[in-house]
Design an enzyme around this catalytic site. Structure first.
Site, PDB file in Angstrom:
ATOM      1  N   ARG A  68      53.994  23.862-103.338  1.00 35.08           N
ATOM      2  CA  ARG A  68      54.312  24.568-104.596  1.00 35.08           C
ATOM      3  C   ARG A  68      54.864  23.602-105.645  1.00 35.08           C
ATOM      4  O   ARG A  68      56.064  23.396-105.755  1.00 35.08           O
ATOM      5  CB  ARG A  68      55.315  25.682-104.304  1.00 35.08           C
ATOM      6  CG  ARG A  68      55.789  26.440-105.509  1.00 35.08           C
ATOM      7  CD  ARG A  68      54.783  27.389-106.071  1.00 35.08           C
ATOM      8  NE  ARG A  68      54.459  28.460-105.143  1.00 35.08           N
ATOM      9  CZ  ARG A  68      53.357  29.225-105.258  1.00 35.08           C
ATOM     10  NH1 ARG A  68      52.497  29.027-106.232  1.00 35.08           N
ATOM     11  NH2 ARG A  68      53.121  30.176-104.382  1.00 35.08           N
ATOM     12  N   ARG A  91      43.248  22.413-101.497  1.00 36.56           N
ATOM     13  CA  ARG A  91      44.686  22.145-101.649  1.00 36.56           C
ATOM     14  C   ARG A  91      45.447  22.224-100.320  1.00 36.56           C
ATOM     15  O   ARG A  91      46.636  21.930-100.297  1.00 36.56           O
ATOM     16  CB  ARG A  91      45.313  23.094-102.685  1.00 36.56           C
ATOM     17  CG  ARG A  91      45.290  24.558-102.309  1.00 36.56           C
ATOM     18  CD  ARG A  91      45.961  25.402-103.381  1.00 36.56           C
ATOM     19  NE  ARG A  91      45.970  26.819-103.037  1.00 36.56           N
ATOM     20  CZ  ARG A  91      46.757  27.721-103.589  1.00 36.56           C
ATOM     21  NH1 ARG A  91      47.606  27.359-104.534  1.00 36.56           N
ATOM     22  NH2 ARG A  91      46.699  28.984-103.222  1.00 36.56           N
ATOM     23  N   HIS A 167      45.773  22.515-111.118  1.00 34.72           N
ATOM     24  CA  HIS A 167      46.820  23.534-111.285  1.00 34.72           C
ATOM     25  C   HIS A 167      48.154  22.853-111.621  1.00 34.72           C
ATOM     26  O   HIS A 167      49.116  22.904-110.839  1.00 34.72           O
ATOM     27  CB  HIS A 167      46.916  24.307-109.963  1.00 34.72           C
ATOM     28  CG  HIS A 167      47.615  25.618-110.036  1.00 34.72           C
ATOM     29  ND1 HIS A 167      48.886  25.756-110.540  1.00 34.72           N
ATOM     30  CD2 HIS A 167      47.230  26.850-109.649  1.00 34.72           C
ATOM     31  CE1 HIS A 167      49.239  27.039-110.441  1.00 34.72           C
ATOM     32  NE2 HIS A 167      48.250  27.712-109.898  1.00 34.72           N
ATOM     33  N   ASP A 212      49.860  35.151-117.386  1.00 31.46           N
ATOM     34  CA  ASP A 212      48.838  34.713-116.424  1.00 31.46           C
ATOM     35  C   ASP A 212      47.466  34.907-117.083  1.00 31.46           C
ATOM     36  O   ASP A 212      46.877  35.980-117.004  1.00 31.46           O
ATOM     37  CB  ASP A 212      48.979  35.537-115.126  1.00 31.46           C
ATOM     38  CG  ASP A 212      48.117  34.976-114.005  1.00 31.46           C
ATOM     39  OD1 ASP A 212      47.318  34.055-114.267  1.00 31.46           O
ATOM     40  OD2 ASP A 212      48.242  35.473-112.869  1.00 31.46           O
ATOM     41  N   GLU A 271      46.617  24.621-116.912  1.00 27.33           N
ATOM     42  CA  GLU A 271      45.651  24.119-115.939  1.00 27.33           C
ATOM     43  C   GLU A 271      44.286  23.898-116.566  1.00 27.33           C
ATOM     44  O   GLU A 271      43.649  24.850-117.014  1.00 27.33           O
ATOM     45  CB  GLU A 271      45.523  25.146-114.801  1.00 27.33           C
ATOM     46  CG  GLU A 271      46.862  25.612-114.266  1.00 27.33           C
ATOM     47  CD  GLU A 271      46.753  26.846-113.375  1.00 27.33           C
ATOM     48  OE1 GLU A 271      45.710  27.041-112.733  1.00 27.33           O
ATOM     49  OE2 GLU A 271      47.716  27.634-113.344  1.00 27.33           O
TER      50      GLU A 271
HETATM   51  C1  BG6 Z   1      47.721  30.773-111.222  1.00 26.70           C
HETATM   52  C2  BG6 Z   1      47.046  32.121-111.244  1.00 26.70           C
HETATM   53  O1  BG6 Z   1      46.834  29.781-111.589  1.00 26.70           O
HETATM   54  O2  BG6 Z   1      48.206  30.519-109.907  1.00 26.70           O
HETATM   55  C3  BG6 Z   1      48.055  33.162-110.799  1.00 26.70           C
HETATM   56  O3  BG6 Z   1      46.527  32.397-112.526  1.00 26.70           O
HETATM   57  C4  BG6 Z   1      48.649  32.828-109.450  1.00 26.70           C
HETATM   58  O4  BG6 Z   1      47.422  34.440-110.760  1.00 26.70           O
HETATM   59  C5  BG6 Z   1      49.203  31.413-109.503  1.00 26.70           C
HETATM   60  O5  BG6 Z   1      49.661  33.759-109.141  1.00 26.70           O
HETATM   61  C6  BG6 Z   1      49.795  30.925-108.180  1.00 26.70           C
HETATM   62  O6  BG6 Z   1      48.886  31.031-107.147  1.00 26.70           O
HETATM   63  P1  BG6 Z   1      49.281  30.578-105.690  1.00 26.70           P
HETATM   64  O7  BG6 Z   1      48.112  30.944-104.816  1.00 26.70           O
HETATM   65  O8  BG6 Z   1      49.507  29.097-105.730  1.00 26.70           O
HETATM   66  O9  BG6 Z   1      50.541  31.326-105.335  1.00 26.70           O
END
Ligand code: BG6
Length: 313
Positions: A68, A91, A167, A212, A271
């Site tokens: 994360r 990922r 991302h 979002d 992103e």
């Molecule tokens: C973003 C999405 O790019 O990633 C969101 O638009 C999502 O909808 C977020 O909640 C996080 O995703 P994840 O799978 O890493 O928890």
């Protein structure tokens, strides 16, 4: 300044939980870290040693869970469709160092770079039956810019389609003091409203609740202005028409086990992505998608990044 001959630009070592990582360094002091797990950039520091990317204090550095923070790679899909994992499997796979990548059309003068490669395993082919080679080059420029270049080749006998995103989690001082320039007046799909299509108004984007969105066909430059830090991130992209903007805000933050309750205040995802239209690759074809990040003093970009000027820039 260090002696260029003895300076170590690229180092491989162990990171959290003994996972392999690569550290890139530049002589003026900037650095970046890349985990082979996820092929993921987890740190990018300027030449004062300040961290520019957000990494959650609760991030899980264990296989099968994405990390994360930093720059996760979303491939072969962004979002969740069908039975594939949300944001694809790249990922949370172990990438390898690519010791002999095919040449790049434009060579870099930087010595601080690493080439990674991901090929699907037998198990991956069961969930996504397409053979590919995904080559990722991460480069730290002499001035501290961070470049990611992805080259995805179809090594299968039939065409395939994919969506993609870098991302990127930017570190910001206070989300309510941040604004994005370069996405004004564009259309976006709102994930909080059934992916319905809306048009952004003329003002820069600011944040006071969950966001979002997928902005469609954006200019190639986007700026993220952090007033408190007096810093502007400039994101440049090639081959990636769209831009996702995400902040979970308080309620979603509390629902994520690998994210602190208040951490939404100090991060913003912008992103570079290809989401709205799938990319199709025929057998033997290669796609390239590039993202370049720089961090500059705040006043530099402010007010200069309206979409028309950016398109010409
Ligand atoms: C973003 C999405 O790019 O990633 C969101 O638009 C999502 O909808 C977020 O909640 C996080 O995703 P994840 O799978 O890493 O928890």
């Amino acid at each position: 300044m260090s002696d260029q001959k003895s300076f170590i630009f690229v180092e491989t070592c162990k990171g959290v939980n003994g996972l392999d990582k690569v550290i890139l360094r530049e002589v003026r002091g900037s650095s970046a870290e890349i985990y082979l797990y996820g092929g993921q950039v987890t740190s990018w520091k300027n030449d004062h040693g300040e961290e520019l990317l957000f990494m959650s204090s609760k991030a899980i550095f264990k296989s099968l869970k994405p990390i994360r923070g930093g720059i996760p790679i979303c491939f072969p899909q962004f979002s969740s469709h069908g039975t594939l994992d949300r944001h694809g499997f790249a990922r949370n796979r172990f990438w390898s160092i690519d010791t002999d990548p095919p040449p790049f059309p434009t060579s870099t003068s930087s010595k601080a770079f690493v080439d990674l490669i991901l090929r699907p395993s037998e198990d991956d082919l069961k969930i996504w039956p397409h053979s590919f080679e995904f080559r990722l080059r991460v480069t730290l420029g002499p001035g501290g810019d961070l470049m990611l270049t992805s080259r995805i080749r179809n090594t299968d006998v039939k065409p395939f389609q994919f969506t993609f995103a870098y991302h990127t989690y930017f570190s910001v001082s206070d989300i309510s003091e941040v604004r994005i320039e370069g996405l004004e007046t564009l259309d976006y799909l709102d994930n909080l409203h059934n992916k319905d299509r809306f048009t952004e108004q003329g003002d820069a984007i600011t944040f006071e609740s969950e966001v979002d969105r997928v902005y469609i066909s954006t200019p190639t430059k986007i700026a993220i202005l952090d007033h408190e830090k007096k810093r502007t991130f400039v994101l440049r992209k090639e081959g990636l028409p769209d831009a996702v903007v995400w902040n979970p805000w308080d309620r979603k933050a509390k629902a994520m086990p690998d994210f602190g309750d208040d951490e939404y205040k100090h991060m913003l995802c912008v992103e570079a992505a290809a989401v709205e239209k799938c990319i199709t690759l025929k057998p033997g074809e290669e796609w390239k998608g590039r993202q370049e990040l720089s961090a500059v003093p705040s006043s530099y970009c402010s007010g200069q990044l309206d979409p028309q000027k950016v398109l010409q820039g």
